[in-house]
Design a protein around this motif. Structure first.
Motif, PDB file in Angstrom:
ATOM      1  N   SER A   1       0.854  -1.190  -0.040  1.00 17.66           N
ATOM      2  CA  SER A   1       0.029  -0.091  -0.080  1.00 17.66           C
ATOM      3  C   SER A   1       0.833   1.177   0.020  1.00 17.66           C
ATOM      4  CB  SER A   1      -0.910  -0.015   1.288  1.00 17.66           C
ATOM      5  OG  SER A   1      -0.211   0.180   2.187  1.00 17.66           O
ATOM      6  N   GLY A   2       2.226   1.244  -0.013  1.00 15.68           N
ATOM      7  CA  GLY A   2       3.186   2.367   0.024  1.00 15.68           C
ATOM      8  C   GLY A   2       3.454   3.009   1.330  1.00 15.68           C
ATOM      9  N   LYS A   3       3.156   2.352   2.312  1.00 17.50           N
ATOM     10  CA  LYS A   3       3.344   2.917   3.477  1.00 17.50           C
ATOM     11  C   LYS A   3       4.945   2.736   3.771  1.00 17.50           C
ATOM     12  CE  LYS A   3       2.388   2.891   8.617  1.00 17.50           C
ATOM     13  NZ  LYS A   3       1.634   2.432   9.502  1.00 17.50           N
TER      14      LYS A   3
ATOM     15  N   PRO B   1       1.426   6.498  -0.893  1.00 17.51           N
ATOM     16  CA  PRO B   1       0.295   5.884  -0.363  1.00 17.51           C
ATOM     17  C   PRO B   1      -0.902   6.493  -1.315  1.00 17.51           C
ATOM     18  CG  PRO B   1       1.380   6.420   1.588  1.00 17.51           C
ATOM     19  CD  PRO B   1       2.289   6.748   0.327  1.00 17.51           C
TER      20      PRO B   1
ATOM     21  N   ASN C   1      -3.561   4.608  -3.805  1.00 17.84           N
ATOM     22  CA  ASN C   1      -4.855   4.445  -3.623  1.00 17.84           C
ATOM     23  C   ASN C   1      -5.464   4.988  -5.028  1.00 17.84           C
ATOM     24  OD1 ASN C   1      -7.375   6.146  -2.901  1.00 17.84           O
ATOM     25  ND2 ASN C   1      -7.186   4.609  -1.265  1.00 17.84           N
TER      26      ASN C   1
ATOM     27  N   ARG D   1      -6.604  -0.067   1.234  1.00 14.13           N
ATOM     28  CA  ARG D   1      -6.474  -0.843   2.211  1.00 14.13           C
ATOM     29  C   ARG D   1      -7.438  -0.259   3.671  1.00 14.13           C
ATOM     30  NH1 ARG D   1      -0.719  -0.629   5.424  1.00 14.13           N
ATOM     31  NH2 ARG D   1      -2.092  -1.768   6.771  1.00 14.13           N
ATOM     32  N   SER D   2      -7.185  -1.457   4.491  1.00 14.43           N
ATOM     33  CA  SER D   2      -7.788  -1.116   5.851  1.00 14.43           C
ATOM     34  C   SER D   2      -6.958  -1.348   6.710  1.00 14.43           C
ATOM     35  CB  SER D   2      -8.951  -1.859   6.160  1.00 14.43           C
ATOM     36  OG  SER D   2      -8.633  -3.059   6.704  1.00 14.43           O
ATOM     37  N   PHE D   3      -7.008  -0.967   8.111  1.00 18.92           N
ATOM     38  CA  PHE D   3      -5.710  -1.010   8.936  1.00 18.92           C
ATOM     39  C   PHE D   3      -6.297  -2.093  10.103  1.00 18.92           C
ATOM     40  CE2 PHE D   3      -4.938   2.681   6.776  1.00 18.92           C
ATOM     41  CZ  PHE D   3      -3.451   2.867   6.774  1.00 18.92           C
TER      42      PHE D   3
ATOM     43  N   ASN E   1      -8.420   2.770  12.113  1.00 20.14           N
ATOM     44  CA  ASN E   1      -7.956   4.186  11.807  1.00 20.14           C
ATOM     45  C   ASN E   1      -8.926   4.878  11.142  1.00 20.14           C
ATOM     46  OD1 ASN E   1      -6.079   5.817  11.098  1.00 20.14           O
ATOM     47  ND2 ASN E   1      -4.494   4.283  10.083  1.00 20.14           N
ATOM     48  N   ILE E   2      -9.819   5.622  11.709  1.00 16.71           N
ATOM     49  CA  ILE E   2     -10.718   6.326  11.133  1.00 16.71           C
ATOM     50  C   ILE E   2     -10.758   7.796  11.470  1.00 16.71           C
ATOM     51  CG2 ILE E   2     -12.438   4.248  11.305  1.00 16.71           C
ATOM     52  CD1 ILE E   2     -13.577   5.628  14.091  1.00 16.71           C
ATOM     53  N   PHE E   3     -11.856   8.626  11.201  1.00 14.33           N
ATOM     54  CA  PHE E   3     -11.612  10.056  11.487  1.00 14.33           C
ATOM     55  C   PHE E   3     -12.579  10.272  12.803  1.00 14.33           C
ATOM     56  CE2 PHE E   3     -10.804   9.797   6.921  1.00 14.33           C
ATOM     57  CZ  PHE E   3      -9.577  10.181   6.953  1.00 14.33           C
TER      58      PHE E   3
ATOM     59  N   GLY F   1     -13.752   8.972   2.280  1.00 18.00           N
ATOM     60  CA  GLY F   1     -13.210   7.750   1.538  1.00 18.00           C
ATOM     61  C   GLY F   1     -13.456   7.722   0.158  1.00 18.00           C
TER      62      GLY F   1
ATOM     63  N   GLU G   1     -14.463   1.151   9.374  1.00 14.88           N
ATOM     64  CA  GLU G   1     -12.975   1.108   8.569  1.00 14.88           C
ATOM     65  C   GLU G   1     -13.052   0.400   7.592  1.00 14.88           C
ATOM     66  OE1 GLU G   1      -9.702   1.400  10.412  1.00 14.88           O
ATOM     67  OE2 GLU G   1      -9.209   1.120   8.464  1.00 14.88           O
TER      68      GLU G   1
ATOM     69  N   ILE H   1     -14.945   2.830   5.038  1.00 16.72           N
ATOM     70  CA  ILE H   1     -14.032   3.701   4.163  1.00 16.72           C
ATOM     71  C   ILE H   1     -12.966   3.256   3.424  1.00 16.72           C
ATOM     72  CG2 ILE H   1     -12.101   5.480   4.914  1.00 16.72           C
ATOM     73  CD1 ILE H   1     -13.219   5.441   7.740  1.00 16.72           C
ATOM     74  N   THR H   2     -12.646   1.990   3.610  1.00 22.88           N
ATOM     75  CA  THR H   2     -11.594   1.403   2.615  1.00 22.88           C
ATOM     76  C   THR H   2     -12.316   1.331   1.168  1.00 22.88           C
ATOM     77  OG1 THR H   2     -10.605   0.506   4.429  1.00 22.88           O
ATOM     78  CG2 THR H   2     -10.023  -0.501   2.217  1.00 22.88           C
TER      79      THR H   2
END
Lengths: 420, 249
Positions: free
Chosen positions: B51-53, B73, B77, B83-85, B89-91, B103, B157, B160-161
């Motif tokens: 995912s590029g992290k 990332p 995307n 991706r999810s975590f 990992n939400i707002f 999202g 989560e 959003i993904t």
């Protein structure tokens, strides 16, 4: 009609308020205050685009305010010396352009990082521009600053900006427009993602957003509105000085936004109105007013990090689920408020007396404390104030946990409603 | 079937420690592919590489034939890989509705727009509502996400993904920390809302894995020791020794 009124009622009310304020407060002093408030409200909301909406703490945002002010003064003077005419009424657009250009340039460098790095870079730029005011004398004219006459060129519709009331309405109209524009921006895709980047930059990257871009855009727009405010500031005072780009102005706007509350759109407005008012009135009553301002700032950071607006908004989940939940909070709040007030009165008494004997009137003993004549060389007033502090502290120690407890109870009730 | 995601000799080291050691893996279009392995095998690291992290130390990762390793990332995307975590990992300060909407703003082309009111964008509003319905969260649309229960936050989560409409979804332990009934619910939810998409999933719960996956890869000490269908993985001796033998009975 009803839905329209509900939707735009606040703005209509604000417009009416702006229109009638000078008729209600007719003194020159009030008019001066209102003008100052109008200018600084624009600046404070612009600053909050950065701090509250975007999560960027800047110590140098006065650059865009002040530089737009300097450019506006130069434009006024240039026009007086025969440069092509630019309508004074549209000066905020010119100031906004100056702010925007500078914001894009400086923002490109400083928004690459968030957090502490961003704050330090902003401090650096702020100090740099302040230093420049003393170095580039032809543009800034050092500590004296520059004068200008806003009464230049043709007079469309008889508006000369000679009388202060005309300047008030110029500021009021631009303040109103800027408020609408900045509020609307919070409701756009960019505005929402600015919040998202503030709250959780990592997640924002993983839904497709370049967080640096979002911050840069927020920074540039914020600088643009700060520039519009700076331009009005210059017209209002017909003078601009180095303090308008310096840490003094950057700090003032930070104070206003923080005390008012960075988390809510109304926060900066509340903070600006309150601080501008206190700044010019409290100063007449007490020499120690800057000390009180500092104490208020510390108290807000410690007990209400959301500022005054935050205190109101944190009750929103309750009145939305059940108003009765609020009623249970009333008594604990009253007790906490009472104890704090007693503590405050005692503390103010001691501070004022110390101030009196050490600075104001060395050797004299007769003073007025809360309009009560006292002698500072007697023990009684000191004892009374100390006793008040002791009672207040004890009261706070008893009542604050009660507040926290009833608050938690109410939140649990709210969560139960949501889950059920 | 065509390959959407292709990893070739992917390695990742943190200082001296080599966490991912030469992974070769091809994900077919439309499959549900699970990655299992003991703790510390490098499953989450692998996700972070895709995912590029994280940047890869060596090797290549191609997404639809396009190299994506070492890209940022948000770029990955935008290509359609979401991706999810593992840790929610939400707002948290935004409403449930706004979380989902964040999202899909980029994917619907609204990008950095500051000249349109987002509430007036029909496409965005409709699509958000639709996803909330799929998540069974329409009634809680206005609730601040931070006030949701843990299981609901996990579901959000995932919402959003998948909101951005990416064709490949990476789900990192979507049922971590859930009770039995919550897990069942989540698995059904995942199956429903990811229909037709390619799914790459890291999961500890063997029930979930064998229930959901078309193929399984077993990751042990940064290497994939087997990739096959659930039945064959279950019977694979090397896998049993390395992994199932110790954790499942």
């Amino acid at each position: 009609m009803k839905t329209l009124l509900r939707k735009y009622g606040v703005w209509v009310a604000a417009a009416i308020l702006f229109a009638v304020l000078p008729a209600v407060f007719t003194s020159n002093f009030a008019l001066t205050l209102l003008c100052k408030m109008g200018v600084l409200i624009i600046f404070a909301i612009a600053y909050n685009m950065l701090l509250g909406q975007g999560g960027m703490l800047s110590f140098g945002h006065a650059i865009y305010f002040g530089m737009a002010g300097y450019c506006s003064i130069h434009l006024l003077n240039g026009m007086a010396e025969g440069m092509p005419y630019f309508p004074v009424s549209l000066f905020p657009l010119f100031g906004a352009l100056v702010g925007l250009v500078m914001g894009i340039a400086i923002g490109y460098v400083s928004t690459r990082r968030a957090g502490t790095t961003f704050a330090m870079i902003s401090l650096g730029f702020g100090e740099m521009v302040t230093a420049m005011t003393l170095i580039f004398v032809t543009f800034f004219n050092g500590e004296d600053g520059i004068q200008a006459d806003r009464w230049v060129g043709p007079e469309p519709f008889g508006i000369t900006y000679g009388p202060q009331i005309e300047v008030y309405y110029l500021i009021a109209i631009w303040c109103f427009l800027a408020m609408i524009a900045m509020y609307a921006i919070t409701k756009t895709p960019f505005g929402r993602m600015s919040n998202a980047v503030r709250d959780n930059p990592e997640r924002a990257e993983f839904v497709g957003y370049n967080t640096q871009r979002v911050r840069w855009l927020a920074f540039s727009l914020s600088a643009m509105f700060a520039g519009a405010a700076g331009s009005l500031h210059a017209i209002n005072y017909e003078h601009i000085g180095f303090e308008s780009v310096s840490a003094i102005q950057s700090g003032a706007v930070l104070f206003m936004v923080f005390i008012g509350g960075a988390g809510h759109f109304l926060g900066p407005i509340i903070g600006t109105v309150l601080l501008v008012f206190l700044d010019s009135t409290l100063a007449d009553y007490t020499e120690a007013w800057l000390l009180y301002l500092g104490l208020v700032f510390v108290a807000i950071i410690m007990f209400a990090p959301g500022g005054l607006a935050g205190l109101i908004v944190m009750h929103e989940p309750m009145w939305k689920t059940d108003v009765r939940l609020l009623r249970k909070l009333f008594v604990p709040y009253l007790l906490a408020l009472g104890s704090s007030l007693i503590l405050l009165i005692g503390a103010i008494g001691i501070i004022e007396m110390i101030y009196f004997i050490t600075i104001i009137a060395v050797g004299r003993v007769d003073m007025h404390l809360f309009s009560i004549p006292i002698k500072v060389n007697e023990v009684t007033p000191w004892l009374v104030c100390t006793a008040l502090i002791a009672v207040g502290v004890q009261g706070c120690r008893l009542s604050y946990p009660k507040v926290a407890e009833s608050w938690n109870d109410a939140m649990i009730a709210v969560k139960a409603r949501i889950a059920g | 079937m065509s390959t959407v995601l292709k990893m070739a000799d992917v390695s990742k080291s943190f200082g001296q420690a080599e966490i991912i050691r030469g992974i070769n893996l091809e994900i077919e279009k439309g499959e549900r592919h699970a990655i299992i392995g003991p703790n510390g095998a490098g499953k989450s690291t692998l996700f972070n590489l895709i995912s590029g992290k994280y940047k890869v130390t060596s090797g290549t990762i191609d997404f639809n034939g396009q190299p994506i390793h070492n890209r940022r990332p948000f770029e990955i995307n935008r290509l359609g890989l979401a991706r999810s975590f593992q840790v929610t990992n939400i707002f948290p300060r935004m409403s449930v509705f706004e979380n989902v909407r964040c999202g899909l703003l980029w994917a619907t082309g609204h990008r950095y727009s500051f000249w349109q009111l987002v509430d007036r964008q029909k496409d965005v509003q409709e699509r958000t509502k639709l996803i909330l319905e799929q998540l069974n969260m329409s009634s809680r649309a206005d609730v601040p996400a931070g006030l949701l229960s843990y299981a609901d936050q996990r579901a959000l989560e995932i919402g959003i993904t998948m909101a951005g409409g990416g064709e490949v979804l990476l789900l990192d332990e979507p049922t971590a920390g859930m009770s039995h009934s919550e897990t069942d619910y989540a698995v059904n939810l995942i199956r429903d809302i990811t229909a037709g998409k390619t799914l790459l999933i890291v999961e500890h719960d063997m029930g979930v894995v064998f229930d959901l996956a078309d193929r399984i890869s077993v990751l042990v000490y940064g290497q994939i020791i087997a990739t096959d269908t659930p039945e064959k993985i279950r019977k694979n001796a090397a896998v049993q020794e390395a992994y199932l033998g110790t954790e499942a009975h």
